[in-house]
Motif scaffolding. Structure first.
Motif, PDB file in Angstrom:
ATOM      1  N   THR A  16     -12.962   4.310   0.227  1.00 48.28           N
ATOM      2  CA  THR A  16     -11.747   4.922   0.736  1.00 48.28           C
ATOM      3  C   THR A  16     -12.087   6.217   1.475  1.00 48.28           C
ATOM      4  OG1 THR A  16      -9.539   5.695   0.159  1.00 48.28           O
ATOM      5  CG2 THR A  16     -11.278   6.177  -1.413  1.00 48.28           C
ATOM      6  N   SER A  28      -7.160   2.433   3.592  1.00 49.65           N
ATOM      7  CA  SER A  28      -8.579   2.758   3.787  1.00 49.65           C
ATOM      8  C   SER A  28      -9.454   2.240   2.648  1.00 49.65           C
ATOM      9  CB  SER A  28      -8.783   4.267   3.972  1.00 49.65           C
ATOM     10  OG  SER A  28      -8.751   4.963   2.758  1.00 49.65           O
ATOM     11  N   HIS A  29      -8.879   1.970   1.492  1.00 51.50           N
ATOM     12  CA  HIS A  29      -9.630   1.408   0.364  1.00 51.50           C
ATOM     13  C   HIS A  29      -9.969  -0.065   0.584  1.00 51.50           C
ATOM     14  CE1 HIS A  29      -5.429   0.516  -0.339  1.00 51.50           C
ATOM     15  NE2 HIS A  29      -5.781  -0.390  -1.233  1.00 51.50           N
ATOM     16  N   TYR A  48       0.802  -1.224   0.000  1.00 52.19           N
ATOM     17  CA  TYR A  48       0.000   0.000   0.000  1.00 52.19           C
ATOM     18  C   TYR A  48       0.836   1.277   0.000  1.00 52.19           C
ATOM     19  CZ  TYR A  48      -4.012  -2.998   1.128  1.00 52.19           C
ATOM     20  OH  TYR A  48      -4.987  -3.954   1.119  1.00 52.19           O
ATOM     21  N   HIS A 106      -4.604   5.860   0.923  1.00 56.64           N
ATOM     22  CA  HIS A 106      -4.270   4.591   0.276  1.00 56.64           C
ATOM     23  C   HIS A 106      -3.191   3.839   1.057  1.00 56.64           C
ATOM     24  CE1 HIS A 106      -4.209   1.837  -3.153  1.00 56.64           C
ATOM     25  NE2 HIS A 106      -2.931   1.687  -2.836  1.00 56.64           N
TER      26      HIS A 106
END
Length: 141
Positions: free
Chosen positions: A130, A108-109, A16, A104
């Motif tokens: 997100t 959070s996505h 990430y 990202h």
């Protein structure tokens, strides 16, 4: 930039913070081109970023661009960035991209939320959006 950007995205896939760093560079239109000395072919269809070479090569860029590069390098796990120095010099467009990159990098996505019935009893999970989506590409890019 297309093939080079896709090669970098392929290299970063699944990490990430690295994905966020690569996407931040690509969307900010900063130094993502085939002959850039900080883009290192990996022998397959991917290309990696060399954070030291990126920092060294950004010396002639604007102060805001250099600040963004310092944040990118930090997201790559290299040189830590002093946010108190880096953030105040960012323009609105770069700040918008940075907020999406941080969301990202934090994953959070991929977050999920609890679903409950009308009595409040948990019934399952759902994928959440997100916290801060990547902004739409501007006409300049």
């Amino acid at each position: 930039m297309g093939e080079t950007a896709e090669a970098l995205r392929a290299w970063a896939k699944g990490m990430y913070a690295t994905e966020a760093a690569v996407e931040l560079l690509i969307r900010a239109n900063l130094g993502v081109y085939a002959s850039a000395p900080w883009i290192v072919p990996t022998g397959d269809s991917r290309a990696a970023l060399d954070p030291d070479a990126l920092l060294d090569g950004s010396g002639a860029w604007s102060g805001g661009e250099r600040r963004l590069v310092a944040i990118v390098v930090s997201l790559l796990g290299a040189e830590p960035v002093n946010l108190a120095e880096a953030l105040p010099g960012l323009d609105r467009e770069h700040l918008d991209l940075l907020l999406a990159a941080l969301a990202h990098a934090a994953g959070s996505h991929e977050h999920s939320g609890l679903v409950t019935d009308e009595t409040g009893r948990p019934t399952g999970f759902t994928r959440l959006d997100t916290l801060y989506p990547w902004p739409a590409a501007s006409a300049a890019h």
